[in-house]
Design an enzyme around this catalytic site. Sequence first.
Site, short mmCIF file in Angstrom:
data_model
loop_
_atom_site.label_atom_id
_atom_site.label_comp_id
_atom_site.label_asym_id
_atom_site.label_seq_id
_atom_site.Cartn_x
_atom_site.Cartn_y
_atom_site.Cartn_z
N CYS A 96 0.82 -1.21 0.00
CA CYS A 96 0.00 0.00 0.00
C CYS A 96 0.86 1.27 0.00
O CYS A 96 1.47 1.58 -1.01
CB CYS A 96 -0.98 -0.07 1.16
SG CYS A 96 -2.47 0.91 0.86
N HIS A 195 -3.61 -5.77 2.58
CA HIS A 195 -3.32 -5.94 4.01
C HIS A 195 -3.97 -7.26 4.40
O HIS A 195 -4.57 -7.95 3.59
CB HIS A 195 -3.93 -4.80 4.83
CG HIS A 195 -3.48 -3.44 4.41
ND1 HIS A 195 -2.18 -3.03 4.52
CD2 HIS A 195 -4.16 -2.39 3.89
CE1 HIS A 195 -2.08 -1.78 4.09
NE2 HIS A 195 -3.26 -1.37 3.69
N1 GLN Z 1 -2.22 6.66 2.53
C1 GLN Z 1 -2.31 5.85 1.37
C2 GLN Z 1 -3.69 5.82 0.75
O1 GLN Z 1 -4.65 6.11 1.41
C3 GLN Z 1 -1.87 4.44 1.72
C4 GLN Z 1 -2.81 3.75 2.66
C5 GLN Z 1 -2.30 2.44 3.17
O2 GLN Z 1 -1.09 2.22 3.26
N2 GLN Z 1 -3.21 1.58 3.57
O3 GLN Z 1 -3.83 5.52 -0.40
#
Ligand code: GLN
EC number: 6.3.5.13
Length: 229
Positions: A96, A195
């Site tokens: 992510c 995740h």
């Molecule tokens: N902040 C980033 C987004 O919202 C990554 C989010 C994350 O790592 N889950 O796209």
Amino acid sequence: MASKTIKIAYLYEDLMNTYGDSGDVKIIRFLLKKQGYSTQIDNISLGDKFDAFDYDFVFFGGGQDFEQTVIAKDLPRHKETLTKYINDGKPMLGVCGGYQLVGTYYKTNSGVTIKGLDILPFHTVFKADKRMIGDTRYMSEWGEVRAFENHSGQTYFDDPDKLHPLGTMIEGYGNNPQDHVEGLRYRNFIGTYSHGPILKNLNVANAIVKMILEWHDERMKKAAADKAV
Ligand code: GLN
């Protein structure tokens, strides 16, 4: 005698840890232990020296936009070593926020453009219509993967001939709502929005452990040869 200690670099573990991705490192550690290996996990944080080639695996987990803006200022120091490491086909997993920062940029909700490492040709943009959150399921080269996504950024490949998705969506969004693909595989770099943690999918975890052990062997042989000279 071959070293039985696997070295893992966990990039900005203290800042990029909002979404439980440390579970990926724990699963890797568990699988390696079953094969008789111990692990050394180093948190590489702001200001720390880092040579990717000292490690058998590099992990870069997810984080919120704010933490991404903080680490993006420190990250260029590692561009050279990570560019070479990824292009040499050494194993790395970016999840992510960590995945996004291997690309060229991430334009956030507030209009701020966070510069990425610019190692691979893809970019990420926030689009006001939706945050992509929920269960995901996709088909990868190692079979089906089930995970959970939670991101605002939508990722697009700028050179689809060079980059290949990690999987084809069955459920959920993945990289963006239009392409129906999830993540990225480039040599032994894996980028993903998954995740869960993703490595609870043992098909993926075992594939990564195999990559780690192959590179570890190569690294140890090289170290022994350098010593012999
Ligand atoms: N902040 C980033 C987004 O919202 C990554 C989010 C994350 O790592 N889950 O796209």
